[in-house]
Design a protein around this motif. Structure first.
Motif, PDB file in Angstrom:
ATOM      1  N   THR A  94       0.849  -1.196   0.000  1.00 54.36           N
ATOM      2  CA  THR A  94       0.000   0.000   0.000  1.00 54.36           C
ATOM      3  C   THR A  94       0.884   1.246   0.000  1.00 54.36           C
ATOM      4  OG1 THR A  94      -0.115   0.029   2.412  1.00 54.36           O
ATOM      5  CG2 THR A  94      -1.855  -1.166   1.243  1.00 54.36           C
ATOM      6  N   ILE A  95       0.306   2.375  -0.341  1.00 50.96           N
ATOM      7  CA  ILE A  95       1.074   3.623  -0.414  1.00 50.96           C
ATOM      8  C   ILE A  95       1.634   3.992   0.950  1.00 50.96           C
ATOM      9  CG2 ILE A  95       0.939   6.088  -0.938  1.00 50.96           C
ATOM     10  CD1 ILE A  95      -1.349   5.357  -2.915  1.00 50.96           C
ATOM     11  N   ASN A 109      -2.342   4.748   7.810  1.00 53.99           N
ATOM     12  CA  ASN A 109      -3.309   4.640   6.720  1.00 53.99           C
ATOM     13  C   ASN A 109      -4.711   4.905   7.249  1.00 53.99           C
ATOM     14  OD1 ASN A 109      -4.972   3.887   4.578  1.00 53.99           O
ATOM     15  ND2 ASN A 109      -3.663   2.184   3.966  1.00 53.99           N
ATOM     16  N   GLN A 257      -6.319  12.133  -6.944  1.00 47.47           N
ATOM     17  CA  GLN A 257      -5.964  10.767  -7.332  1.00 47.47           C
ATOM     18  C   GLN A 257      -6.081  10.566  -8.845  1.00 47.47           C
ATOM     19  OE1 GLN A 257      -9.601   9.677  -4.918  1.00 47.47           O
ATOM     20  NE2 GLN A 257      -9.443   7.853  -6.175  1.00 47.47           N
ATOM     21  N   SER A 317      -1.938  14.196  -9.500  1.00 51.84           N
ATOM     22  CA  SER A 317      -1.150  12.985  -9.780  1.00 51.84           C
ATOM     23  C   SER A 317      -1.266  12.554 -11.233  1.00 51.84           C
ATOM     24  CB  SER A 317      -1.585  11.843  -8.858  1.00 51.84           C
ATOM     25  OG  SER A 317      -2.902  11.411  -9.156  1.00 51.84           O
ATOM     26  N   ASN A 343       0.772   2.065  -6.945  1.00 56.47           N
ATOM     27  CA  ASN A 343       1.056   2.568  -5.595  1.00 56.47           C
ATOM     28  C   ASN A 343       2.502   3.033  -5.473  1.00 56.47           C
ATOM     29  OD1 ASN A 343      -1.542   2.094  -4.650  1.00 56.47           O
ATOM     30  ND2 ASN A 343      -1.058   0.056  -3.860  1.00 56.47           N
ATOM     31  N   GLN A 344       3.410   2.309  -6.122  1.00 60.91           N
ATOM     32  CA  GLN A 344       4.828   2.689  -6.075  1.00 60.91           C
ATOM     33  C   GLN A 344       5.050   4.045  -6.730  1.00 60.91           C
ATOM     34  OE1 GLN A 344       7.806   0.891  -4.707  1.00 60.91           O
ATOM     35  NE2 GLN A 344       8.139   3.078  -4.875  1.00 60.91           N
ATOM     36  N   ILE A 346       2.857   6.493  -6.979  1.00 63.34           N
ATOM     37  CA  ILE A 346       2.295   7.536  -6.117  1.00 63.34           C
ATOM     38  C   ILE A 346       3.180   7.754  -4.895  1.00 63.34           C
ATOM     39  CG2 ILE A 346       0.311   8.205  -4.709  1.00 63.34           C
ATOM     40  CD1 ILE A 346      -0.126   8.365  -7.755  1.00 63.34           C
ATOM     41  N   CYS A 347       3.753   6.673  -4.370  1.00 63.56           N
ATOM     42  CA  CYS A 347       4.703   6.796  -3.272  1.00 63.56           C
ATOM     43  C   CYS A 347       5.862   7.704  -3.668  1.00 63.56           C
ATOM     44  CB  CYS A 347       5.211   5.419  -2.858  1.00 63.56           C
ATOM     45  SG  CYS A 347       6.630   5.448  -1.718  1.00 63.56           S
TER      46      CYS A 347
END
Length: 354
Positions: A94-95, A109, A257, A317, A343-344, A346-347
């Protein structure tokens, strides 16, 4: 109609777990994720908040705020299902978990599936005793507020739309209706407006309404008024976050998002197969998602302008992903949720803006 997910389950078997678990009703915030889950893909605490780690030893703390970490700083990732990690193969992908590994900040989270922006505010306020020493607050949100303005046909224009609104109204009404009125509602509800006051409507009024065969008002397309309402909802939420930033000296970042069409995503083979399967179901939810594709510029400009007004750092994003996505990157599990790779990405975006 049952949603067919054979392609999705073949390509992303963890989605069987996500689809298996429903929400739990909670006071004030309306509902939360399934609590106390201990599975291969998902582990949650007693409120349904997701841990950053999986239950490897058949034990996890009661709440995410008891998770062991040796980080110098603390942060929050708050939002709806994409922040929660819908589609992630495990808690570790997860982020919030990725950020906790790759930065000097431990990120809690606070994602709840199907939440609106206002419910995110209510959740934060409900947990504020645990959140007084937070260095960063990342709001990874925005899609549900736009989507629900089109998806929910009837809603209070002051308070805004939310998931389960019709079930909530029906359930509350059923508690106060006597037997005769329950029978009348059962027989005539299809002929009357969805906002009919079944508690107080008279027989004469009921018969008149049935004769009219009144059409149900349904917001099946966006109007200028829709965006006026949206502006009020978003402004209300951002005023709260802005005040929080001033009081607690917490750095707040609002990240809109991603949405496949908004970031000009060339679909991978996996995305194309899953999207085609979902589209063939011809369900309202997917029609509504398709209908918001053309509102990117107006909605993004609205969010950016409001964040500027309230001194909140805004990041789209979709613009970021346009610049980094590679051909055949499988980033979307469906049109609103991300894969581990998504997710990676966005991280990396969040890490660069802390």
């Amino acid at each position: 109609m049952k949603i067919k997910r054979s392609a999705m389950y073949r390509l992303a078997p963890q989605m069987k777990e996500y689809d298996r678990y429903t929400h739990e009703w909670r006071q004030y915030i309306m509902y939360s994720n399934k609590s106390n889950l201990r599975s291969k893909s998902i582990s949650t605490d007693n409120l349904g908040l997701r841990f950053n780690y999986s239950a490897k030893d058949d034990f996890l703390s009661k709440t995410i705020f008891e998770e062991n970490n040796n980080k110098a700083k603390s942060g929050i990732l708050i939002g709806a299902s994409t922040a929660y990690g819908m589609g992630a193969s495990s808690n570790e992908t997860t982020i919030s978990s990725l950020l906790s590994k790759k930065t000097d900040t431990f990120f809690y989270n606070l994602g709840i599936t199907a939440f609106t922006g206002f419910q995110e505010v209510l959740l934060h306020q409900s947990l504020i005793n645990n959140l007084e020493n937070i260095d960063y607050l990342v709001i990874f949100s925005g899609l549900n507020d736009l989507y629900l303005s089109n998806y929910v046909g009837i809603y209070d224009e002051l308070l805004g739309p939310y998931y389960y609104s019709s079930q909530f109204k029906s359930g509350m009404d059923s508690q106060v209706l006597n037997t005769k009125r329950k029978i009348a509602k059962f027989l005539f509800s299809n002929f009357l407006d969805k906002e009919t006051d079944w508690v107080n409507i008279s027989i004469k009024e009921l018969l008149n309404e049935v004769k009219k065969k009144k059409d149900t008002y349904d917001k099946d397309k966006f109007t200028n008024n829709s965006f006026d309402y949206l502006k009020n909802y978003l402004k209300r939420n951002l005023i709260y976050w802005s005040n929080l930033q001033k009081i607690y000296k917490t750095k707040i970042i609002y990240i809109l998002q991603p949405f496949p069409k908004w970031c000009n995503k060339e679909l991978s083979n996996e995305e194309r197969e899953i999207f085609n399967e979902l589209d063939q179901n011809n369900l309202k939810i997917y029609k509504s998602l398709n209908s918001i594709e053309d509102h990117q510029v107006k909605y993004t400009d609205l969010l950016r302008s409001l964040c500027l007004d309230y001194n909140i750092n805004f990041i789209d994003s979709n613009e970021f992903l346009k610049s980094v996505l590679k051909k055949d990157d499988w980033c979307f599990i469906d049109r609103s949720h991300l894969t581990d790779l998504g997710n990676q990405y966005i991280c990396n975006l969040i890490k660069a803006n802390l």
